[in-house]
Design an enzyme around this catalytic site. Structure first.
Site, short mmCIF file in Angstrom:
data_model
loop_
_atom_site.label_atom_id
_atom_site.label_comp_id
_atom_site.label_asym_id
_atom_site.label_seq_id
_atom_site.Cartn_x
_atom_site.Cartn_y
_atom_site.Cartn_z
N VAL A 591 2.48 15.74 -0.64
CA VAL A 591 1.67 14.76 0.08
C VAL A 591 0.89 13.96 -0.95
CG1 VAL A 591 -0.13 14.44 1.81
CG2 VAL A 591 1.48 16.34 2.02
N GLU A 593 -1.57 10.28 -1.69
CA GLU A 593 -2.76 9.69 -1.08
C GLU A 593 -2.41 8.88 0.16
OE1 GLU A 593 -6.26 6.45 -1.85
OE2 GLU A 593 -4.43 6.39 -3.00
N PHE A 594 -1.24 8.22 0.10
CA PHE A 594 -0.91 7.27 1.17
C PHE A 594 -0.01 7.85 2.24
CE2 PHE A 594 -1.99 4.77 -2.55
CZ PHE A 594 -2.94 3.90 -2.02
N VAL A 597 5.49 12.66 0.83
CA VAL A 597 6.52 12.40 -0.18
C VAL A 597 7.74 13.21 0.24
CG1 VAL A 597 7.13 12.49 -2.63
CG2 VAL A 597 4.75 12.15 -1.95
N LYS A 615 8.26 8.00 -1.39
CA LYS A 615 6.83 8.05 -1.04
C LYS A 615 6.64 7.13 0.15
CE LYS A 615 4.54 9.09 -5.33
NZ LYS A 615 3.47 8.69 -6.23
N ASP A 708 -5.17 8.87 -16.22
CA ASP A 708 -5.15 10.12 -15.45
C ASP A 708 -4.01 11.01 -15.91
OD1 ASP A 708 -5.93 11.97 -13.61
OD2 ASP A 708 -5.10 10.94 -11.87
#
Ligand code: AMP
EC number: 2.7.10.1
Length: 946
Positions: A591, A593-594, A597, A615, A708
């Site tokens: 999963v 953020e949007f 998957v 995604k 990141d």
């Protein structure tokens, strides 16, 4: 004397004899066959041996007999005629048949009566006629009967004597009677021979069987042999042991003991023992004695085909030749079906009937010809081919290949450019030129380009700074505004201001402003300094002068999608749109953020299916969320590197937007390593780090700062290749669970972030290097959480006080040193990604260098949650202790081994741990080190003892 009755019964016997003669015997003398014409001499002439004549069934038989037993001193000779010796015969056989009367059967038998007679021989080179001299004879044998005849029943004896060796032309035999009553029924003189013969297609001549003799033969007509064929003739006249074999010539086959020509329609290609074969397929019928069958018209044999093979025809053309469209990176795939007519040959070596052609110029038309080849293709009169011409979409803009400097002044540059192909007259392309001052590098967070749109392939840029270098890139735009690919970056320098020019400067500037206004439509696309403030979360481009030296000049620069007013243009520009029907989602694998998957498959038109990760954007999204979601694709779409997750494309023209990337079977790196704690050798871990470093080098060369980088954002495929992922533009600082709000807004993954980025948001490739150091630690510690259970605040404090993570267990010293370098407070002294790749490469080339293990302090490394505030006895129970070192799986093994108290644990030795059932070296060490640490009273130590 009663000799007559004896003789009268002899005929029956002689008659039978005639049929038992052996064909191998070569007779030199046969008394019976000679009848009365024997002409043998007797001595004395009137006495002694006499010839007796008998008629049986009209045939005359003669025998010699003598029976002078009355008087002593008998010596009666009977001599044969001259017997010619045959060449090669040194010995002959003499066969005698005779009857001897028993001396006792005579009344008042005289003492002179005998029952034997003698055989003599005399050699001579010529017939001496009647000149018979006893002295010239030598005795061969005394002939004694096996049985003497007593009554009327005749006892016939047969005696054979070999006589020889002889060397003269011929000889005489003589029979000496010394007073015996004997009838000589037959005398045969012969020698044996091996008759002429044909064996194994070799003919051997008749050979005298004197002793074992080797005889050479000759192959029969139309036969050959490698060595002369031989055979042995025995003294008994038998052929034995044939040696060597003859074989019929090509075009001939064996029939019995001869070679016969192959019949029409048959052939035999070589001299062999085989029979002629029927002509193979596609050949003309042969005539008699053919060695091969000629191919029918239109059929051939390749030089490597044997004459026994059928003839074949060249294949027909491949069918259904298709081509994919030429991709922007100059690749296309041709596919076809095998020819319908194979010409009688089988497909061999035919792998895929498909080929990928690369390195093409995506702005040119190509014609491809595909031809099927077989071993006989060279003989065909025509070459059937399939041809396809790639249709170039002329609306697809050509590539700008070169930018020329036509003129320059202190404040202007006149440029023109050449194209990869000339567009047809009816197509009006426009051009987008981007330029910036070269020394802009690193001054700001994001590069500022000025964009100029022109409908000619030349332009004059004004208002430039004198004596300054500018970099330019041009791309063509289709009539619909679709962009082509960028030219490479070109640099041009404005001229310095001369004295005279300074004076007239103002006039020149005025003139230039007026001129330029007519030609150019100037769009200043990015005024990013201002924009940056508006969008504080936007990722920066090149921003660190440390990374913009000439040596690291990128081949291509990352373009921030936010430079475009309309983010959809960035998507159009960098990303391929995928037909949603080509994608099928199979299973949720994560999963984001949007949205979810998925693992799924993509089947692009005319190409094989590929596994992909999909995604999705959850329903109910806002337009801003949609754009943020897709912005990750427009970043990813700019990258092409084996260690960067590859974007396959996006689905935007559909309610459910999707981002499709290559599928990474082993998922996120941190989880992958946690699941294999202690199982992978250092060499493999370092290999993975090398991959991540290569991907990061590529990103930094593109002037992209990740911000990141962490093991959770690296994906692993089935070949254990690691690829950097997670290019979310806004979410970097917002969706990551590790993200922490900083006082100045935005979220930062504290444990992975360099101090200057935390403190004043200075995100650069050097801060990515810091994060890479943390990833190195995560990898070598098999996914251990950096700084364990310390709070973010504690971590920041420790870092500022110059504490650093200690070496993970079993970490090669060279690797720990490298991660330590990545954590230099002064970012300019941290290694660059190119240095890191080089160092890792060197270590991997020399695995010995990984053998030295960094000092490991178990008291620090195993500091775990339950120990942090522990004052009393360390671990009350064995299960508690095992859980604290994440080795609970061995609890049962410990119980089974009777280890139930911590006192027992403290007394365990290395081999005890193995005997309990701990086999993996990593687990062994973890348990052993923990015990060591416990003994050292872990509670009294601080976290960072470095
Ligand atoms: P993300 O939003 O990119 O962090 O993705 C969420 C999760 O989905 C990741 O942690 C992976 O477990 C999984 N995932 C994402 N992309 C891929 C991929 N390309 N191949 C396999 N798994 C993936």
């Amino acid at each position: 004397m009663e000799l007559r009755p004896l003789i009268s019964v002899l005929f029956v016997f002689i008659h039978q004899l005639a049929f038992s003669l052996q064909s191998k015997e070569q007779v030199l003398l046969d008394m019976r066959a000679s009848g009365s014409e024997l002409g043998w001499l007797t001595l004395p002439y009137e006495n002694g041996w006499e010839i007796v004549q008998t008629v049986v069934n009209g045939s005359l038989f003669y025998t010699y007999s003598v029976c002078s037993i009355d008087s002593t001193e008998q010596e009666n000779w009977l001599r044969t005629t001259f017997i010619q010796r045959r060449p090669g015969t040194s010995r002959v056989s003499v066969e005698l048949r005779f009857v001897v009367r028993d001396c006792n059967s005579f009344d008042g038998a005289s003492v002179a009566c005998k029952e034997t007679f003698n055989l003599f021989i005399s050699e001579a080179d010529a017939d001496v006629g009647t000149n018979f001299r006893k002295g010239q004879f030598r005795k061969v044998a005394t002939i004694a009967p096996d049985e003497v005849t007593k009554g009327r029943e005749l006892k016939v004896n047969t005696e054979t004597r070999i006589v020889g060796p002889m060397s003269k032309e011929g000889f005489y035999l003589a029979f000496q009677d010394m007073g015996t009553c004997v009838a000589l029924l037959s005398v045969r003189v012969y020698y044996k021979s091996c008759p002429s013969t044909v064996q194994s297609l070799a003919a051997f001549p008749e050979t005298v069987a004197d002793a074992l003799t080797v005889v050479e033969g000759a192959c029969v007509e139309n036969a050959v042999s490698q060595a002369t064929p031989r055979i042995y003739c025995t003294a008994e006249g038998e052929w034995v042991v044939p040696v060597g074999q003859c074989q019929c010539l090509s075009g001939y086959e064996t029939t019995g003991e001869s070679c016969q020509a192959c019949k029409p329609g048959y052939f035999k290609p070589y001299a062999s023992s085989e029979l002629c074969q029927v002509c193979p397929d596609n050949t003309r019928p042969s005539s008699t004695g053919a060695t091969e069958c000629q191919c029918e018209e239109g059929f051939f044999r390749s030089p490597s085909d044997p004459p026994t093979s059928p003839c074949s025809a060249p294949p027909s053309a491949p069918r259904e030749l298709t081509s994919t469209t030429l991709s922007a990176d100059g690749r296309l795939q041709l596919s076809w079906s095998p020819p319908l007519v194979t010409g009688g040959r089988r497909h061999t070596g035919l792998r895929d009937a498909t080929v990928v052609v690369s390195d093409l110029d995506s702005h040119l038309n190509y014609t491809f010809t595909v031809e099927a080849h077989s071993g006989v293709s060279q003989y065909g009169t025509d070459r059937p081919t399939a041809t396809i011409t790639t249709a170039l979409d002329y609306t697809d803009p050509p590539k700008v290949t070169l930018i020329h400097l036509d003129d320059r002044s202190p404040t202007s540059l006149s440029l023109s450019w050449t194209l990869s192909r000339r567009p047809p007259v009816h197509i009006n392309h426009r051009y987008e030129l981007m330029y910036r001052r070269k020394d802009d590098d690193g001054e700001r967070d994001v590069t500022t380009y000025t964009v100029v749109i022109s409908d000619k392939s030349s332009v004059q840029i004004n208002d430039l700074t004198p004596n300054t270098t500018y970099t330019f890139r041009v791309q063509a735009l289709s009539p619909e505004g679709n962009p082509g690919s960028y030219s490479t970056e070109h640099e041009f320098h404005t001229s310095p201001i001369a004295e005279s020019q300074v004076q007239g400067n103002s006039t020149m500037v005025m003139g230039a402003v007026v001129g330029v206004a007519v030609i150019l439509l100037v769009v200043v696309a990015v005024l990013l300094l201002r924009k940056r403030r508006l969008r504080s979360h936007v990722r920066g481009g090149p921003e660190d002068p440390y990374f913009s030296t000439d040596q690291l000049k990128p081949l291509k620069t990352y373009i921030d999608p936010h430079m475009y007013e309309d983010p959809n243009i960035a998507i159009q520009k960098f990303v391929t749109e995928i037909d949603p029907t080509a994608i099928s989602k199979q299973k949720v694998i994560g999963v984001g953020e949007f949205g979810e998957v998925f693992w799924g498959v993509m089947k692009p038109h005319g190409r094989p299916e590929v596994p992909v990760a999909i995604k999705t954007l959850k329903l109910g999204y806002s337009e801003k969320q949609r754009q943020d979601f897709l912005s990750e694709a427009s970043i990813m779409g700019q990258f092409s590197h084996p260690n960067i997750i590859r974007l396959e494309g996006v689905v935007t023209k559909f309610k459910h937007a999707m981002i499709v990337t290559e599928y990474m079977e082993n998922g996120a790196l941190d989880i992958y390593l946690k699941d294999r704690d202690g199982e992978l050798p250092s060499y493999q871990l370092v290999g993975m780090l090398r991959g991540i470093a290569a991907g990061m080098k590529y990103l930094s060369d593109m002037n992209y700062v990740h911000r990141d980088l962490a093991a959770r954002n690296v994906l692993v495929n089935s070949n254990l290749e690691c690829k950097v992922s997670d290019f979310g533009l806004s979410r970097v600082l917002e969706d990551d669970a590790e993200g922490t709000y900083t006082t100045r807004g935005g979220k930062i993954p504290i444990r992975w972030t360099a101090p200057e980025a935390i403190a004043f948001r200075k995100f650069t490739s050097a801060s990515d290097v810091w994060s890479f150091g943390i990833v190195m630690w995560e990898v070598m510690a098999f996914g251990e959480r950096p700084y364990w259970d310390m709070s973010n605040h504690e971590v920041m404090k420790a870092i500022n006080e110059a504490f650093r993570l200690p070496a993970p267990m079993d970490c090669p010293s060279a690797i720990y040193q490298l991660m330590f370098q990545c954590w230099q407070h002064d970012r300019s002294t941290r290694p660059r990604f190119s240095d890191i790749v080089n160092i890792l490469d060197k270590l991997l080339r020399n695995p010995e260098s990984l053998k030295t293990i960094a000092d490991f302090d178990p008291r620090v490394s195993i500091r775990l949650p339950s120990t942090s505030h522990c004052d009393g006895p360390l671990f009350g129970s064995v299960p508690e202790w095992l859980e604290s070192i994440k080795m609970s799986q061995y609890y049962e093994s410990f119980t089974r081994a009777g280890i139930t108290t911590m006192e027992q644990v403290l007394s365990l030795r290395h081999e005890d741990i193995r005997n309990i059932g701990v086999r993996l070296p990593g687990h062994m060490k973890r348990i052993a080190y923990s015990i060591l640490g416990l003994k050292d009273e872990i509670s009294s130590l601080s976290v960072f003892s470095v």
